[in-house]
Write a protein that holds these residues in place. Structure first.
Motif, PDB file in Angstrom:
ATOM      1  N   ALA A   1      35.316  55.310  36.021  1.00 58.53           N
ATOM      2  CA  ALA A   1      36.378  55.804  35.232  1.00 58.53           C
ATOM      3  C   ALA A   1      37.750  55.740  35.828  1.00 58.53           C
ATOM      4  O   ALA A   1      39.004  56.115  35.284  1.00 58.53           O
ATOM      5  CB  ALA A   1      35.999  57.452  35.238  1.00 58.53           C
ATOM      6  N   GLN A   2      37.719  55.297  37.451  1.00 62.25           N
ATOM      7  CA  GLN A   2      39.105  55.119  37.992  1.00 62.25           C
ATOM      8  C   GLN A   2      39.760  53.918  37.373  1.00 62.25           C
ATOM      9  O   GLN A   2      39.382  52.905  37.298  1.00 62.25           O
ATOM     10  CB  GLN A   2      38.582  55.146  39.556  1.00 62.25           C
ATOM     11  N   ARG A   3      40.948  54.258  37.037  1.00 63.58           N
ATOM     12  CA  ARG A   3      41.838  53.109  36.444  1.00 63.58           C
ATOM     13  C   ARG A   3      42.598  52.188  37.594  1.00 63.58           C
ATOM     14  O   ARG A   3      42.748  51.085  37.192  1.00 63.58           O
ATOM     15  CB  ARG A   3      43.057  53.764  35.762  1.00 63.58           C
ATOM     16  N   ASP A   4      42.880  53.023  38.675  1.00 67.96           N
ATOM     17  CA  ASP A   4      43.770  52.229  39.807  1.00 67.96           C
ATOM     18  C   ASP A   4      42.558  51.489  40.653  1.00 67.96           C
ATOM     19  O   ASP A   4      41.461  52.033  41.108  1.00 67.96           O
ATOM     20  CB  ASP A   4      44.105  53.161  40.528  1.00 67.96           C
ATOM     21  N   SER A   5      42.794  50.122  40.681  1.00 70.93           N
ATOM     22  CA  SER A   5      41.719  49.084  40.943  1.00 70.93           C
ATOM     23  C   SER A   5      42.349  48.431  42.091  1.00 70.93           C
ATOM     24  O   SER A   5      42.811  47.309  41.729  1.00 70.93           O
ATOM     25  CB  SER A   5      41.081  48.107  40.151  1.00 70.93           C
ATOM     26  N   PRO A   6      42.636  49.009  43.559  1.00 78.20           N
ATOM     27  CA  PRO A   6      43.422  47.894  44.442  1.00 78.20           C
ATOM     28  C   PRO A   6      42.877  46.511  44.609  1.00 78.20           C
ATOM     29  O   PRO A   6      43.641  45.512  44.912  1.00 78.20           O
ATOM     30  CB  PRO A   6      43.299  48.626  45.609  1.00 78.20           C
ATOM     31  N   GLU A   7      41.444  46.335  44.811  1.00 80.82           N
ATOM     32  CA  GLU A   7      40.977  44.995  44.912  1.00 80.82           C
ATOM     33  C   GLU A   7      41.108  44.152  43.776  1.00 80.82           C
ATOM     34  O   GLU A   7      41.386  42.777  43.826  1.00 80.82           O
ATOM     35  CB  GLU A   7      39.360  44.998  45.223  1.00 80.82           C
ATOM     36  N   LEU A   8      41.190  44.380  42.386  1.00 84.87           N
ATOM     37  CA  LEU A   8      41.376  43.897  41.317  1.00 84.87           C
ATOM     38  C   LEU A   8      42.882  43.404  41.414  1.00 84.87           C
ATOM     39  O   LEU A   8      43.149  42.256  41.131  1.00 84.87           O
ATOM     40  CB  LEU A   8      41.127  44.689  40.136  1.00 84.87           C
ATOM     41  N   LYS A   9      43.766  44.444  41.668  1.00 85.11           N
ATOM     42  CA  LYS A   9      45.155  44.062  41.877  1.00 85.11           C
ATOM     43  C   LYS A   9      45.456  43.036  43.026  1.00 85.11           C
ATOM     44  O   LYS A   9      45.969  42.011  42.899  1.00 85.11           O
ATOM     45  CB  LYS A   9      45.846  45.181  42.331  1.00 85.11           C
ATOM     46  N   GLY A  10      44.788  43.097  44.184  1.00 84.96           N
ATOM     47  CA  GLY A  10      44.745  42.045  45.081  1.00 84.96           C
ATOM     48  C   GLY A  10      44.368  40.629  44.696  1.00 84.96           C
ATOM     49  O   GLY A  10      44.967  39.733  45.022  1.00 84.96           O
ATOM     50  N   ALA A  11      43.161  40.627  43.906  1.00 81.27           N
ATOM     51  CA  ALA A  11      42.485  39.201  43.273  1.00 81.27           C
ATOM     52  C   ALA A  11      43.765  38.668  42.231  1.00 81.27           C
ATOM     53  O   ALA A  11      43.996  37.724  42.447  1.00 81.27           O
ATOM     54  CB  ALA A  11      41.202  39.787  42.651  1.00 81.27           C
ATOM     55  N   LEU A  12      44.382  39.473  41.594  1.00 82.50           N
ATOM     56  CA  LEU A  12      45.245  38.956  40.579  1.00 82.50           C
ATOM     57  C   LEU A  12      46.641  38.720  41.448  1.00 82.50           C
ATOM     58  O   LEU A  12      47.078  37.599  40.806  1.00 82.50           O
ATOM     59  CB  LEU A  12      45.541  40.049  39.509  1.00 82.50           C
ATOM     60  N   ASP A  13      46.890  39.305  42.352  1.00 82.82           N
ATOM     61  CA  ASP A  13      48.091  38.688  43.190  1.00 82.82           C
ATOM     62  C   ASP A  13      47.775  37.534  43.778  1.00 82.82           C
ATOM     63  O   ASP A  13      48.790  36.646  44.202  1.00 82.82           O
ATOM     64  CB  ASP A  13      48.402  39.924  44.313  1.00 82.82           C
ATOM     65  N   TYR A  14      46.804  37.311  44.314  1.00 80.57           N
ATOM     66  CA  TYR A  14      46.271  36.204  45.422  1.00 80.57           C
ATOM     67  C   TYR A  14      46.130  35.029  44.329  1.00 80.57           C
ATOM     68  O   TYR A  14      46.186  33.851  44.495  1.00 80.57           O
ATOM     69  CB  TYR A  14      44.887  36.463  45.770  1.00 80.57           C
ATOM     70  N   LEU A  15      45.683  35.142  42.979  1.00 81.22           N
ATOM     71  CA  LEU A  15      45.590  34.165  41.846  1.00 81.22           C
ATOM     72  C   LEU A  15      46.868  33.379  41.697  1.00 81.22           C
ATOM     73  O   LEU A  15      47.921  33.691  41.363  1.00 81.22           O
ATOM     74  CB  LEU A  15      45.160  34.739  40.420  1.00 81.22           C
ATOM     75  N   ARG A  16      46.717  32.008  41.603  1.00 86.35           N
ATOM     76  CA  ARG A  16      47.905  30.965  41.430  1.00 86.35           C
ATOM     77  C   ARG A  16      47.630  30.220  40.066  1.00 86.35           C
ATOM     78  O   ARG A  16      46.569  30.330  39.561  1.00 86.35           O
ATOM     79  CB  ARG A  16      48.076  30.131  42.410  1.00 86.35           C
ATOM     80  N   ALA A  17      48.858  29.806  39.635  1.00 83.79           N
ATOM     81  CA  ALA A  17      48.658  28.942  38.261  1.00 83.79           C
ATOM     82  C   ALA A  17      47.633  27.846  38.513  1.00 83.79           C
ATOM     83  O   ALA A  17      47.517  27.051  39.534  1.00 83.79           O
ATOM     84  CB  ALA A  17      49.976  28.362  38.054  1.00 83.79           C
ATOM     85  N   GLY A  18      46.924  27.721  37.584  1.00 84.13           N
ATOM     86  CA  GLY A  18      45.890  26.620  37.528  1.00 84.13           C
ATOM     87  C   GLY A  18      44.432  27.223  38.076  1.00 84.13           C
ATOM     88  O   GLY A  18      43.355  26.522  38.024  1.00 84.13           O
ATOM     89  N   GLU A  19      44.494  28.372  38.623  1.00 86.86           N
ATOM     90  CA  GLU A  19      43.450  28.993  39.263  1.00 86.86           C
ATOM     91  C   GLU A  19      42.639  29.844  38.223  1.00 86.86           C
ATOM     92  O   GLU A  19      43.208  30.287  37.213  1.00 86.86           O
ATOM     93  CB  GLU A  19      43.717  29.876  40.318  1.00 86.86           C
ATOM     94  N   LYS A  20      41.337  30.439  38.439  1.00 92.33           N
ATOM     95  CA  LYS A  20      40.514  31.173  37.529  1.00 92.33           C
ATOM     96  C   LYS A  20      40.120  32.322  38.442  1.00 92.33           C
ATOM     97  O   LYS A  20      39.720  32.429  39.526  1.00 92.33           O
ATOM     98  CB  LYS A  20      39.526  30.293  36.967  1.00 92.33           C
ATOM     99  N   LEU A  21      40.156  33.576  37.583  1.00 85.69           N
ATOM    100  CA  LEU A  21      39.485  34.687  38.307  1.00 85.69           C
ATOM    101  C   LEU A  21      38.044  34.767  37.680  1.00 85.69           C
ATOM    102  O   LEU A  21      37.893  34.682  36.493  1.00 85.69           O
ATOM    103  CB  LEU A  21      40.148  35.959  37.880  1.00 85.69           C
ATOM    104  N   ALA A  22      36.989  34.563  38.503  1.00 89.87           N
ATOM    105  CA  ALA A  22      35.636  34.458  38.183  1.00 89.87           C
ATOM    106  C   ALA A  22      34.925  36.021  38.270  1.00 89.87           C
ATOM    107  O   ALA A  22      35.190  36.652  39.507  1.00 89.87           O
ATOM    108  CB  ALA A  22      35.016  33.756  39.088  1.00 89.87           C
ATOM    109  N   LEU A  23      34.378  36.269  37.245  1.00 85.32           N
ATOM    110  CA  LEU A  23      33.601  37.579  37.216  1.00 85.32           C
ATOM    111  C   LEU A  23      32.148  37.310  37.060  1.00 85.32           C
ATOM    112  O   LEU A  23      31.712  36.443  36.181  1.00 85.32           O
ATOM    113  CB  LEU A  23      34.225  38.421  36.179  1.00 85.32           C
ATOM    114  N   TRP A  24      31.064  38.183  37.485  1.00 83.32           N
ATOM    115  CA  TRP A  24      29.904  38.062  37.143  1.00 83.32           C
ATOM    116  C   TRP A  24      29.691  38.457  35.580  1.00 83.32           C
ATOM    117  O   TRP A  24      29.095  37.880  35.046  1.00 83.32           O
ATOM    118  CB  TRP A  24      28.934  38.810  37.892  1.00 83.32           C
ATOM    119  N   LYS A  25      30.367  39.649  35.114  1.00 86.71           N
ATOM    120  CA  LYS A  25      30.249  40.156  33.905  1.00 86.71           C
ATOM    121  C   LYS A  25      31.630  40.677  33.453  1.00 86.71           C
ATOM    122  O   LYS A  25      32.272  41.071  34.404  1.00 86.71           O
ATOM    123  CB  LYS A  25      29.015  41.242  33.617  1.00 86.71           C
ATOM    124  N   LEU A  26      31.975  40.338  32.141  1.00 84.79           N
ATOM    125  CA  LEU A  26      33.444  40.706  31.830  1.00 84.79           C
ATOM    126  C   LEU A  26      33.519  42.074  32.023  1.00 84.79           C
ATOM    127  O   LEU A  26      34.676  42.532  32.096  1.00 84.79           O
ATOM    128  CB  LEU A  26      33.311  40.199  30.432  1.00 84.79           C
TER     129      LEU A  26
END
Length: 111
Positions: A38-63
């Motif tokens: 239920a928590q909307r703030d996800s610091p590690e997701l934000k970190g993953a998105l900040d780390y992501l660069r053009a041409g890269e993909k964020l991979a998830l086990w399940k959507l």
């Protein structure tokens, strides 16, 4: 490059199976998070998105590890488009950088 993100929200869930699947898929880095669903703030997701660069993909086990609502999915997908990056779901074999993946994710193949 694949950047992984795993999240658990209950005591019954476990990070290692998700993490191991992402590493096997070729993720060079895996961000891990254990907040409440239920928590909307996800610091590690934000970190993953900040780390992501053009041409890269964020991979998830399940959507469902990425968002809890359609609105969150849409907002995150719009962010991927701006970054020229994409999303890869392992259990549904979705890759939003391919025409087939966009079709499955969006329903009509358009961004």
């Amino acid at each position: 490059m694949l950047v992984g993100y795993v999240r658990v929200s209950t005591r019954d869930q476990s990070l290692p199976p998700q993490r191991d699947a992402l590493r096997e898929a070729g993720c060079g880095w895996v961000f891990m998070e254990t907040p409440s669903g239920a928590q909307r703030d996800s610091p590690e997701l934000k970190g993953a998105l900040d780390y992501l660069r053009a041409g890269e993909k964020l991979a998830l086990w399940k959507l469902d590890r990425l968002a809890r609502s359609v609105r969150q999915f849409v907002e995150t997908d719009e962010d991927f488009a701006k970054r020229e990056s994409g999303l890869r779901g392992l259990t549904r074999a979705i890759d939003t950088t391919s025409p087939g993946g966009r079709l499955v994710f969006h329903g009509d193949g358009r961004r």
